[in-house]
Design a protein around this motif. Structure first.
Motif, PDB file in Angstrom:
ATOM      1  N   TYR A  99      -4.464  -2.352  -3.308  1.00 23.17           N
ATOM      2  CA  TYR A  99      -5.285  -1.653  -2.323  1.00 23.17           C
ATOM      3  C   TYR A  99      -6.197  -0.586  -2.934  1.00 23.17           C
ATOM      4  O   TYR A  99      -6.600   0.358  -2.277  1.00 23.17           O
ATOM      5  CB  TYR A  99      -4.401  -1.074  -1.205  1.00 23.17           C
ATOM      6  CG  TYR A  99      -3.766  -2.185  -0.418  1.00 23.17           C
ATOM      7  CD1 TYR A  99      -4.417  -2.756   0.671  1.00 23.17           C
ATOM      8  CD2 TYR A  99      -2.559  -2.733  -0.823  1.00 23.17           C
ATOM      9  CE1 TYR A  99      -3.866  -3.828   1.345  1.00 23.17           C
ATOM     10  CE2 TYR A  99      -1.997  -3.816  -0.154  1.00 23.17           C
ATOM     11  CZ  TYR A  99      -2.664  -4.349   0.928  1.00 23.17           C
ATOM     12  OH  TYR A  99      -2.136  -5.423   1.591  1.00 23.17           O
ATOM     13  N   SER A 100      -6.539  -0.780  -4.210  1.00 25.90           N
ATOM     14  CA  SER A 100      -7.495   0.131  -4.848  1.00 25.90           C
ATOM     15  C   SER A 100      -8.919  -0.392  -4.739  1.00 25.90           C
ATOM     16  O   SER A 100      -9.878   0.373  -4.844  1.00 25.90           O
ATOM     17  CB  SER A 100      -7.146   0.308  -6.328  1.00 25.90           C
ATOM     18  OG  SER A 100      -7.348  -0.904  -7.043  1.00 25.90           O
ATOM     19  N   ILE A 119       0.818  -1.221   0.000  1.00 24.29           N
ATOM     20  CA  ILE A 119       0.000   0.000   0.000  1.00 24.29           C
ATOM     21  C   ILE A 119       0.849   1.266   0.000  1.00 24.29           C
ATOM     22  O   ILE A 119       0.382   2.337  -0.372  1.00 24.29           O
ATOM     23  CB  ILE A 119      -0.971   0.008   1.217  1.00 24.29           C
ATOM     24  CG1 ILE A 119      -2.139   0.973   0.946  1.00 24.29           C
ATOM     25  CG2 ILE A 119      -0.263   0.381   2.500  1.00 24.29           C
ATOM     26  CD1 ILE A 119      -3.232   0.884   1.969  1.00 24.29           C
ATOM     27  N   LEU A 120       2.142   1.155   0.384  1.00 24.33           N
ATOM     28  CA  LEU A 120       3.021   2.322   0.395  1.00 24.33           C
ATOM     29  C   LEU A 120       4.199   2.066  -0.547  1.00 24.33           C
ATOM     30  O   LEU A 120       5.189   1.467  -0.161  1.00 24.33           O
ATOM     31  CB  LEU A 120       3.536   2.600   1.822  1.00 24.33           C
ATOM     32  CG  LEU A 120       4.140   3.993   2.040  1.00 24.33           C
ATOM     33  CD1 LEU A 120       3.066   5.070   1.943  1.00 24.33           C
ATOM     34  CD2 LEU A 120       4.828   4.083   3.394  1.00 24.33           C
ATOM     35  N   PRO A 121       4.094   2.495  -1.811  1.00 23.69           N
ATOM     36  CA  PRO A 121       5.165   2.248  -2.781  1.00 23.69           C
ATOM     37  C   PRO A 121       6.486   2.876  -2.348  1.00 23.69           C
ATOM     38  O   PRO A 121       6.517   3.822  -1.552  1.00 23.69           O
ATOM     39  CB  PRO A 121       4.645   2.921  -4.065  1.00 23.69           C
ATOM     40  CG  PRO A 121       3.178   3.084  -3.856  1.00 23.69           C
ATOM     41  CD  PRO A 121       2.987   3.255  -2.384  1.00 23.69           C
ATOM     42  N   ASN A 174      -8.424  -0.069   8.766  1.00 23.50           N
ATOM     43  CA  ASN A 174      -8.210   1.267   8.203  1.00 23.50           C
ATOM     44  C   ASN A 174      -6.985   1.953   8.800  1.00 23.50           C
ATOM     45  O   ASN A 174      -6.701   3.105   8.483  1.00 23.50           O
ATOM     46  CB  ASN A 174      -9.455   2.142   8.430  1.00 23.50           C
ATOM     47  CG  ASN A 174      -9.457   3.380   7.573  1.00 23.50           C
ATOM     48  OD1 ASN A 174      -9.227   3.303   6.369  1.00 23.50           O
ATOM     49  ND2 ASN A 174      -9.685   4.536   8.185  1.00 23.50           N
ATOM     50  N   LEU A 175      -6.246   1.233   9.661  1.00 26.98           N
ATOM     51  CA  LEU A 175      -5.079   1.814  10.324  1.00 26.98           C
ATOM     52  C   LEU A 175      -3.791   1.336   9.658  1.00 26.98           C
ATOM     53  O   LEU A 175      -3.545   0.138   9.557  1.00 26.98           O
ATOM     54  CB  LEU A 175      -5.051   1.432  11.806  1.00 26.98           C
ATOM     55  CG  LEU A 175      -6.227   1.902  12.669  1.00 26.98           C
ATOM     56  CD1 LEU A 175      -6.066   1.391  14.096  1.00 26.98           C
ATOM     57  CD2 LEU A 175      -6.341   3.427  12.671  1.00 26.98           C
ATOM     58  N   LEU A 176      -2.996   2.281   9.182  1.00 27.79           N
ATOM     59  CA  LEU A 176      -1.691   1.957   8.601  1.00 27.79           C
ATOM     60  C   LEU A 176      -0.610   2.430   9.562  1.00 27.79           C
ATOM     61  O   LEU A 176      -0.492   3.628   9.847  1.00 27.79           O
ATOM     62  CB  LEU A 176      -1.532   2.642   7.239  1.00 27.79           C
ATOM     63  CG  LEU A 176      -0.194   2.416   6.527  1.00 27.79           C
ATOM     64  CD1 LEU A 176       0.005   0.937   6.223  1.00 27.79           C
ATOM     65  CD2 LEU A 176      -0.111   3.239   5.251  1.00 27.79           C
ATOM     66  N   ILE A 232      -2.843   9.794   0.404  1.00 23.68           N
ATOM     67  CA  ILE A 232      -2.449   8.891  -0.688  1.00 23.68           C
ATOM     68  C   ILE A 232      -2.979   7.482  -0.469  1.00 23.68           C
ATOM     69  O   ILE A 232      -3.497   6.849  -1.394  1.00 23.68           O
ATOM     70  CB  ILE A 232      -0.908   8.866  -0.833  1.00 23.68           C
ATOM     71  CG1 ILE A 232      -0.407  10.221  -1.362  1.00 23.68           C
ATOM     72  CG2 ILE A 232      -0.455   7.740  -1.763  1.00 23.68           C
ATOM     73  CD1 ILE A 232       1.084  10.419  -1.217  1.00 23.68           C
ATOM     74  N   THR A 233      -2.857   6.973   0.759  1.00 23.01           N
ATOM     75  CA  THR A 233      -3.246   5.582   1.045  1.00 23.01           C
ATOM     76  C   THR A 233      -4.708   5.447   1.447  1.00 23.01           C
ATOM     77  O   THR A 233      -5.236   4.341   1.492  1.00 23.01           O
ATOM     78  CB  THR A 233      -2.385   5.006   2.181  1.00 23.01           C
ATOM     79  OG1 THR A 233      -2.581   5.801   3.374  1.00 23.01           O
ATOM     80  CG2 THR A 233      -0.916   5.007   1.805  1.00 23.01           C
TER      81      THR A 233
END
Length: 559
Positions: free
Chosen positions: A488-489, A79-81, A98-100, A119-120
């Motif tokens: 994650y889209s 999810i984080l490129p 929903n927590l990153l 972004i995420t």
């Protein structure tokens, strides 16, 4: 989690880790260098990096991450490129609903946390990590997956060692690192099934974006000095003029990728920040879709099959750029392609090669325009003619005359819906009676993203949605939660939604009498016409796409 703002200098002073004189010197240095105050304390040798990291963690009440405790999940990594992680000096840890959870080298930089959250589309739980550990961690978790940054850094170092002279920057286009960088950008786009690559210079950075399933995604950002060698390299590949930067240019090239022939159409555009370049990717190896697999509803499919069975007349496919018009056109030609028929096309560009079909490539430098090619085609005894696009009155007139003299003519127009296509021809200057006599059917379409089957979940829509879209009270809808497979889209792949308008005698009469778009639409709806939104809503109910996606690409017309 909302972080409180802290004054690092005051805290270090209170803890007796620095003196007032040291704080004063550091503040003076900060005015000159504009660096972070904590960084200055470390550089001046007043404290070490570990001490600074521990103090910030304690004051903010957040956990510190060290390399020996590093445990990054695949979900968080996906999810984080890497380019986002490097830009914001952040390390993804884990994803919980929903927590990153993300470790930052500078968790006091609130804007970085907010940007990553945007972004995420996740709420960020921040941690802190020592900057030197962050750099090592990024190498560990992303590894060999993405070499673009290392290649970019190699070119940057060379530029810094020699200087940013314009001629020198352009000459780098022939160097191995620049060639490798551009090749890697292209290869990743093909691998990710992107339809376009955008090379965009900003005020102080160079941004690379891919369009995947109709949506632009940022691949990476680089220093602006890399813009000249990258653009020059692409221009060399596309046979474009490297020295010309003041006017737009077009070019093309082809590559072979794992046995597949991939074509690229290249367009450059001068902007206030430099030349923006867009590469359209055309994969000729992709199997041509059959008409029955395009996604028509049963009603629209039967109507369209009836229209294309006519021996003569004009059929238009309408929609904006990237709505799948060419795919529909090619699938139709494939359906009609038999040894008994002479089919000729004029296209710009030819995106798929057919057997039996004679295809003509537009070449305006040789004065082979749509109109000129169409005149020549009429002398070749055609049964079916396909004109890639009706761009002007001249082309429209010849195409209409062809349809009125015993030929079946297909073409595309850029209009919002089926009925508007009639008016588009009239606006071009074609007489109403010619338009009404020539047209036998119009298709309008859009592409919608499909819900990822791997993370698909059901939900009950709120009452307002049920009421607004006239859904049954027990209706269940679907969406994708987001997973590694769909990046994650929540979506993977696309399908088309259609509306098909058959031109009957009453519509012809209305066109002759110059009736408004609204009047023609109302008549069509009263006689069984199904608009795109109706088709889209069917797919929503079946769990193929989401209501949000249909609303994104359609106007709720014909209500």
């Amino acid at each position: 989690m909302k972080l409180k703002r802290i004054r690092i200098g005051d805290i270090l002073l209170q803890k007796g880790l620095i003196t007032e004189a040291q704080l004063k010197l550091a503040l003076e240095e900060q005015k000159k260098s504009r660096k972070k105050l904590g960084q200055i304390f470390v550089e001046l040798g007043y404290i070490d990096e570990d001490t600074l990291t521990d103090v910030i963690a304690e004051q903010l009440g957040i956990e510190r991450i060290t390399l020996d405790k590093l445990n990054v999940t695949q979900e968080a990594k996906a999810i984080l490129p890497e380019n986002i992680a490097r830009r914001y000096k952040a390390l993804p840890i884990k994803l919980e609903g929903n927590l990153l959870h993300v470790a930052f080298a500078d968790p006091l930089d609130i804007s970085s946390i907010e940007n990553i959250s945007t972004i995420t589309r996740k709420e960020i739980v921040p941690y802190i990590i020592k900057y030197s550990d962050l750099l090592k961690a990024l190498e560990i978790i992303y590894g060999e997956e993405n070499k673009l940054f290392k290649i970019a850094e190699e070119i940057e170092k060379k530029i810094l060692s020699v200087g940013a002279d314009e001629k020198f920057l352009e000459s780098l286009a022939e160097d191995t690192p620049a060639i490798t960088l551009v090749d890697s950008i292209i290869a990743k786009a093909v691998e990710d099934k992107a339809s376009d690559i955008h090379i965009e210079p900003d005020e102080d950075i160079l941004r690379i974006r891919y369009r995947i399933d109709g949506i632009l995604h940022e691949l990476l950002t680089m220093k602006k000095v890399l813009h000249p060698p990258i653009v020059s390299r692409i221009k060399i590949m596309s046979n474009m003029n490297i020295a010309e930067k003041r006017i737009p240019q077009d070019g093309r090239f082809q590559i072979s990728y794992h046995g597949r022939n991939i074509d690229f159409r290249v367009s450059s555009l001068p902007t206030n920040n430099g030349e923006k370049v867009v590469l359209r990717i055309l994969d000729r190896s992709e199997e041509l879709l059959k008409l029955e697999n395009l996604g028509f509803s049963e009603h629209s499919f039967n109507l369209y099959k009836d229209i294309i069975s006519h021996p003569y007349g004009m059929i238009l496919i309408s929609g904006p750029t990237g709505s799948g018009k060419t795919t529909t056109m090619y699938a139709t030609l494939n359906e009609l392609n038999t040894i008994e028929r002479n089919i000729i096309t004029v296209e710009d560009p030819i995106e798929y090669n057919f057997k039996l079909i004679n295809q003509v490539q537009v070449d305006e430098t040789a004065d082979l325009t749509f109109a000129n090619a169409l005149r020549s085609i009429l002398r070749q005894d055609p049964d079916i003619i396909m004109v890639g696009e009706i761009r002007d009155r001249e082309t429209a007139e010849i195409a209409i005359q062809a349809s009125l003299t015993g030929h079946l003519v297909f073409s595309t127009v850029h209009t919002n819906d089926a009925v508007s296509s009639i008016v588009r021809l009239v606006d071009m200057g074609i007489e109403n009676f010619l338009v009404s006599a020539a047209l036998i059917g119009i298709v309008s379409q859009r592409l919608v993203r499909k819900i990822c089957p791997n993370c698909k979940i059901s939900y009950k829509p709120v009452y307002e949605i049920i009421k607004k879209y006239r859904l049954d009270e027990d209706t269940v809808l679907y969406r994708g939660e987001g997973c590694e497979k769909c990046k994650y889209s929540g979506y993977i792949g696309r399908t088309a939604i259609y509306e098909v308008l058959k031109i009957d005698s009453n519509i012809r009469e209305m066109v002759n009498k110059n009736k408004s778009i609204g009047e023609i639409k109302n008549y069509a709806l009263e006689h069984g016409f199904q608009p795109m939104f109706t088709h889209g809503l069917e797919l929503v109910k079946k769990g193929i796409t989401t209501l949000e996606e249909v609303l994104r690409v359609t106007a709720i017309a014909y209500e």
